[in-house]
Design a protein around this motif. Structure first.
Motif, PDB file in Angstrom:
ATOM      1  N   ASP A   1      36.198 -67.588 -16.598  1.00 18.58           N
ATOM      2  CA  ASP A   1      35.315 -68.204 -17.583  1.00 18.58           C
ATOM      3  C   ASP A   1      36.053 -69.306 -18.337  1.00 18.58           C
ATOM      4  OD1 ASP A   1      36.869 -67.012 -19.589  1.00 18.58           O
ATOM      5  OD2 ASP A   1      35.392 -65.468 -20.075  1.00 18.58           O
ATOM      6  N   GLU A   2      35.390 -69.881 -19.352  1.00 17.96           N
ATOM      7  CA  GLU A   2      35.965 -71.027 -20.056  1.00 17.96           C
ATOM      8  C   GLU A   2      37.250 -70.679 -20.789  1.00 17.96           C
ATOM      9  OE1 GLU A   2      33.003 -69.074 -22.853  1.00 17.96           O
ATOM     10  OE2 GLU A   2      33.135 -69.550 -20.717  1.00 17.96           O
ATOM     11  N   ASN A   3      37.479 -69.403 -21.057  1.00 18.29           N
ATOM     12  CA  ASN A   3      38.717 -68.960 -21.697  1.00 18.29           C
ATOM     13  C   ASN A   3      39.753 -68.466 -20.705  1.00 18.29           C
ATOM     14  OD1 ASN A   3      37.938 -69.409 -24.455  1.00 18.29           O
ATOM     15  ND2 ASN A   3      36.588 -67.632 -24.280  1.00 18.29           N
ATOM     16  N   CYS A   4      39.484 -68.671 -19.430  1.00 24.22           N
ATOM     17  CA  CYS A   4      40.369 -68.264 -18.332  1.00 24.22           C
ATOM     18  C   CYS A   4      40.490 -66.749 -18.218  1.00 24.22           C
ATOM     19  CB  CYS A   4      41.760 -68.895 -18.470  1.00 24.22           C
ATOM     20  SG  CYS A   4      42.583 -69.166 -16.858  1.00 24.22           S
ATOM     21  N   LEU A   5      39.439 -66.054 -18.606  1.00 24.24           N
ATOM     22  CA  LEU A   5      39.381 -64.613 -18.394  1.00 24.24           C
ATOM     23  C   LEU A   5      38.660 -64.342 -17.079  1.00 24.24           C
ATOM     24  CD1 LEU A   5      38.467 -63.459 -22.003  1.00 24.24           C
ATOM     25  CD2 LEU A   5      40.713 -63.322 -20.879  1.00 24.24           C
ATOM     26  N   PRO A   6      39.176 -63.435 -16.248  1.00 21.43           N
ATOM     27  CA  PRO A   6      38.532 -63.147 -14.964  1.00 21.43           C
ATOM     28  C   PRO A   6      37.116 -62.614 -15.159  1.00 21.43           C
ATOM     29  CG  PRO A   6      40.765 -62.269 -15.024  1.00 21.43           C
ATOM     30  CD  PRO A   6      40.433 -62.694 -16.427  1.00 21.43           C
ATOM     31  N   THR A   7      36.186 -63.112 -14.357  1.00 21.85           N
ATOM     32  CA  THR A   7      34.803 -62.636 -14.380  1.00 21.85           C
ATOM     33  C   THR A   7      34.357 -62.353 -12.949  1.00 21.85           C
ATOM     34  OG1 THR A   7      33.833 -64.848 -14.172  1.00 21.85           O
ATOM     35  CG2 THR A   7      34.284 -64.049 -16.404  1.00 21.85           C
ATOM     36  N   GLY A   8      33.218 -61.694 -12.823  1.00 21.60           N
ATOM     37  CA  GLY A   8      32.683 -61.406 -11.508  1.00 21.60           C
ATOM     38  C   GLY A   8      33.424 -60.271 -10.835  1.00 21.60           C
ATOM     39  N   VAL A   9      33.029 -59.987  -9.619  1.00 22.41           N
ATOM     40  CA  VAL A   9      33.596 -58.881  -8.851  1.00 22.41           C
ATOM     41  C   VAL A   9      34.223 -59.424  -7.571  1.00 22.41           C
ATOM     42  CG1 VAL A   9      33.119 -56.720  -7.647  1.00 22.41           C
ATOM     43  CG2 VAL A   9      31.898 -57.265  -9.766  1.00 22.41           C
ATOM     44  N   GLN A  10      35.495 -59.151  -7.390  1.00 19.24           N
ATOM     45  CA  GLN A  10      36.156 -59.514  -6.146  1.00 19.24           C
ATOM     46  C   GLN A  10      35.953 -58.413  -5.114  1.00 19.24           C
ATOM     47  OE1 GLN A  10      40.197 -60.865  -6.405  1.00 19.24           O
ATOM     48  NE2 GLN A  10      39.897 -61.893  -8.375  1.00 19.24           N
ATOM     49  N   SER A  11      35.773 -58.799  -3.884  1.00 23.93           N
ATOM     50  CA  SER A  11      35.608 -57.827  -2.810  1.00 23.93           C
ATOM     51  C   SER A  11      36.579 -58.144  -1.684  1.00 23.93           C
ATOM     52  CB  SER A  11      34.172 -57.838  -2.281  1.00 23.93           C
ATOM     53  OG  SER A  11      33.827 -59.132  -1.816  1.00 23.93           O
ATOM     54  N   LEU A  12      36.887 -57.130  -0.905  1.00 28.62           N
ATOM     55  CA  LEU A  12      37.808 -57.263   0.217  1.00 28.62           C
ATOM     56  C   LEU A  12      37.044 -57.206   1.529  1.00 28.62           C
ATOM     57  CD1 LEU A  12      40.620 -54.887  -1.083  1.00 28.62           C
ATOM     58  CD2 LEU A  12      40.605 -57.385  -1.162  1.00 28.62           C
ATOM     59  N   GLU A  13      37.573 -57.894   2.522  1.00 24.93           N
ATOM     60  CA  GLU A  13      36.995 -57.884   3.856  1.00 24.93           C
ATOM     61  C   GLU A  13      37.831 -56.997   4.762  1.00 24.93           C
ATOM     62  OE1 GLU A  13      36.691 -61.909   5.280  1.00 24.93           O
ATOM     63  OE2 GLU A  13      36.318 -62.682   3.250  1.00 24.93           O
ATOM     64  N   GLY A  14      37.199 -56.319   5.693  1.00 28.70           N
ATOM     65  CA  GLY A  14      37.925 -55.493   6.646  1.00 28.70           C
ATOM     66  C   GLY A  14      38.382 -56.295   7.854  1.00 28.70           C
ATOM     67  N   VAL A  15      39.588 -55.997   8.306  1.00 21.23           N
ATOM     68  CA  VAL A  15      40.151 -56.625   9.507  1.00 21.23           C
ATOM     69  C   VAL A  15      40.586 -55.513  10.449  1.00 21.23           C
ATOM     70  CG1 VAL A  15      41.916 -58.160  10.440  1.00 21.23           C
ATOM     71  CG2 VAL A  15      40.954 -58.613   8.164  1.00 21.23           C
ATOM     72  N   SER A  16      40.024 -55.469  11.640  1.00 20.30           N
ATOM     73  CA  SER A  16      40.329 -54.404  12.595  1.00 20.30           C
ATOM     74  C   SER A  16      41.647 -54.668  13.299  1.00 20.30           C
ATOM     75  CB  SER A  16      39.214 -54.285  13.635  1.00 20.30           C
ATOM     76  OG  SER A  16      37.998 -53.931  13.013  1.00 20.30           O
ATOM     77  N   VAL A  17      42.412 -53.602  13.472  1.00 20.60           N
ATOM     78  CA  VAL A  17      43.691 -53.680  14.171  1.00 20.60           C
ATOM     79  C   VAL A  17      43.479 -53.274  15.626  1.00 20.60           C
ATOM     80  CG1 VAL A  17      46.069 -52.852  14.262  1.00 20.60           C
ATOM     81  CG2 VAL A  17      44.924 -53.157  12.042  1.00 20.60           C
ATOM     82  N   GLY A  18      43.888 -54.162  16.535  1.00 18.50           N
ATOM     83  CA  GLY A  18      43.761 -53.881  17.951  1.00 18.50           C
ATOM     84  C   GLY A  18      45.030 -53.303  18.532  1.00 18.50           C
ATOM     85  N   SER A  19      45.065 -53.167  19.830  1.00 14.99           N
ATOM     86  CA  SER A  19      46.234 -52.591  20.502  1.00 14.99           C
ATOM     87  C   SER A  19      47.462 -53.449  20.267  1.00 14.99           C
ATOM     88  CB  SER A  19      45.959 -52.460  22.003  1.00 14.99           C
ATOM     89  OG  SER A  19      45.747 -53.727  22.575  1.00 14.99           O
ATOM     90  N   GLY A  20      48.611 -52.785  20.126  1.00 20.83           N
ATOM     91  CA  GLY A  20      49.862 -53.491  19.872  1.00 20.83           C
ATOM     92  C   GLY A  20      49.943 -54.093  18.486  1.00 20.83           C
ATOM     93  N   GLY A  21      49.098 -53.606  17.566  1.00 18.79           N
ATOM     94  CA  GLY A  21      49.116 -54.141  16.209  1.00 18.79           C
ATOM     95  C   GLY A  21      48.619 -55.564  16.132  1.00 18.79           C
ATOM     96  N   THR A  22      47.579 -55.884  16.900  1.00 19.29           N
ATOM     97  CA  THR A  22      47.029 -57.240  16.927  1.00 19.29           C
ATOM     98  C   THR A  22      45.850 -57.358  15.969  1.00 19.29           C
ATOM     99  OG1 THR A  22      47.666 -57.541  19.240  1.00 19.29           O
ATOM    100  CG2 THR A  22      45.944 -58.992  18.391  1.00 19.29           C
ATOM    101  N   ILE A  23      45.839 -58.430  15.201  1.00 18.33           N
ATOM    102  CA  ILE A  23      44.685 -58.727  14.351  1.00 18.33           C
ATOM    103  C   ILE A  23      44.278 -60.178  14.570  1.00 18.33           C
ATOM    104  CG2 ILE A  23      45.277 -57.039  12.576  1.00 18.33           C
ATOM    105  CD1 ILE A  23      46.224 -59.406  10.812  1.00 18.33           C
ATOM    106  N   SER A  24      42.989 -60.458  14.396  1.00 20.25           N
ATOM    107  CA  SER A  24      42.472 -61.829  14.447  1.00 20.25           C
ATOM    108  C   SER A  24      41.638 -62.060  13.199  1.00 20.25           C
ATOM    109  CB  SER A  24      41.617 -62.048  15.699  1.00 20.25           C
ATOM    110  OG  SER A  24      42.401 -61.977  16.867  1.00 20.25           O
ATOM    111  N   VAL A  25      41.872 -63.187  12.540  1.00 16.89           N
ATOM    112  CA  VAL A  25      41.114 -63.529  11.342  1.00 16.89           C
ATOM    113  C   VAL A  25      40.498 -64.912  11.517  1.00 16.89           C
ATOM    114  CG1 VAL A  25      42.489 -62.094   9.796  1.00 16.89           C
ATOM    115  CG2 VAL A  25      43.190 -64.453  10.192  1.00 16.89           C
TER     116      VAL A  25
END
Length: 460
Positions: free
Chosen positions: A424-448
């Motif tokens: 906001d105008e006073n630099c206080l955090p507002t709203g809701v942050q959300s996280l996205e899921g990232v699936s781990v494949g074989s051999g510890g592989t991820i794609s984003v």
């Protein structure tokens, strides 16, 4: 992921702030000033360092009898004064800043006794005083400036001799507290060239500083946002400071970009944009990789400063880049590595735990410029060898985005962290942050997948 990637330790205050000298007291009256800095502290575990200086430090005269912090007259509140005085309470305000503070004082007017009097008051008042710089961008002094010795042509060797004289004359009173160089016109004016001139007086130098603006908005100059935010261009631009940092480190001193931002003269049209926020993020990381210990992002005249992170009524888009890169770097001792080769539009980085030498976060930056028209391209980046992630498990990510690179908050646009997080105008955090899921494949592989003009943190 490979464990032998070259990495560098990152200063806890690598992202710091420079406040223009004459308007510093006004910044202390804005709620957003402390809140914006405190947000960075919460993400990094250390309050950003502060440098108080700029063009007006070389227009300022210390008045030990002045009851106010500063005194000046301007035709418009959007103007910077051509001359000003400041008093002891200036340093009392600076003493209240939570981080390390560097104070810039006048050298151009060649009144050493006045500047020494101010420096002694700063040392007396400020427990948080890191260093004192005498003179701001002396490479830009005119031949008629009072500091120029009679019969001399102003040049790096002449300025170096003057810096040496000031340091040697005041060291017995002040000790080893000087910030030297403070040059903008690299490479003609450089820390590398100054150190041999200083010779043995370098022992009294605390830090070396250079100033850096990739583009100019002075005198009607044209700025270019796609060029500013381009990853390979940032890699190339910041590499010039590696020898400067090496020279300072070679004599046991830290090297700062003590004043920096996107474009000179307040910033031009590119500086309040979301693209500039992405530049801040990538620029900090590349600065650190090239040995720059701290980057001080300049905040100029309040209300007349397009590159400022905040003002009286708005927190601007570039601050979101500052917050996002601070979250990526995180708290505690961290090591940073670049995972791409620096030649393309997509940059990728890893932060490693100093204790375990394992990667704990990744950052992907797609610097392809998107202006809001046509199709927004997307890049998919694959990482392998993610340890601890079993096949089929899910790790999380957080996105920094806006509808396009040209978005500005003061024009009603939105920049979000985690889908809904804002300030906001006073630099206080507002709203809701959300996280996205990232699936781990074989051999510890991820794609984003990261859209053009966007960035993503992956938490490992």
């Amino acid at each position: 992921m490979a464990q032998n990637v070259r990495s560098v330790l990152v200063d806890p205050a690598v992202l710091s702030v420079s406040l223009e000298f004459f308007t510093f007291p006004d910044y202390t009256t804005i709620n957003a000033t402390n809140n914006c800095l405190a947000n960075i502290e919460s993400l990094r575990g250390t309050f950003p360092a502060i440098r108080i200086g700029g063009t007006t430090q070389d227009r300022a005269t210390y008045d030990p009898t002045l009851a106010t912090a500063v005194n000046y007259t301007v035709a418009s509140p959007l103007d910077a004064p051509l001359n000003l005085t400041y008093g002891p309470s200036f340093f009392s305000l600076a003493a209240q800043m939570k981080g390390d503070v560097t104070v810039g004082l006048n050298r151009q007017l060649n009144n050493m006794s006045n500047s020494l009097s101010a420096a002694l008051q700063a040392e007396k008042t400020m427990e948080n005083l890191l260093s004192i710089e005498f003179g701001n961008e002396p490479d830009l002094y005119s031949q008629s400036s009072p500091i120029v010795p009679a019969g001399s042509t102003w040049s790096p060797p002449v300025d170096g001799a003057v810096q040496k004289q000031w340091i040697s004359s005041m060291a017995s009173s002040l000790g080893g507290i000087f910030q030297a160089a403070v040059y903008l016109s690299y490479p003609k004016w450089s820390t590398q060239g100054l150190i041999p001139i200083l010779n043995t007086t370098v022992e009294y130098v605390k830090t070396f500083s250079g100033h850096s603006y990739p583009q100019s908005a002075c005198g009607g100059a044209t700025t270019n946002l796609p060029a500013l935010m381009n990853h390979s261009a940032i890699v190339s631009y910041t590499s010039q400071y590696k020898p400067e940092a090496s020279a300072a480190h070679g004599v046991g001193k830290r090297y700062f970009l003590g004043e920096t931002n996107s474009a000179t003269c307040g910033g031009g049209g590119i500086s309040p944009t979301f693209g500039a926020a992405l530049w801040v993020m990538d620029y900090v990381l590349q600065g650190a990789l090239n040995g720059v210990d701290r980057l001080y992002f300049h905040q100029g005249t309040i209300g007349n400063c397009q590159y400022c992170f905040w003002g009286r009524t708005t927190v601007e888009a570039p601050y979101y880049g500052a917050a996002f890169v601070s979250e990526f770097l995180g708290t505690g001792g961290v090591k940073l590595a670049m995972l791409d080769d620096g030649s393309g539009a997509v940059g990728s980085y890893a932060v490693y735990s100093q204790d375990t030498n394992r990667p704990v976060r990744l950052l992907v930056y797609n610097s392809n410029y998107y202006n809001g028209t046509g199709t927004r391209t997307v890049s998919t980046i694959t990482f392998t060898g993610i340890s601890g992630g079993q096949t089929g498990s899910v790790i999380v990510a957080k996105r920094l985005t806006a509808s396009n690179a040209n978005v500005t908050i003061d024009a009603g646009g939105e920049v979000t962290i985690g889908g809904g997080g804002m300030f906001d105008e006073n630099c206080l955090p507002t709203g809701v942050q959300s996280l996205e899921g990232v699936s781990v494949g074989s051999g510890g592989t991820i794609s984003v997948s990261v859209n053009a003009s966007e960035a993503l943190i992956v938490y490992l």
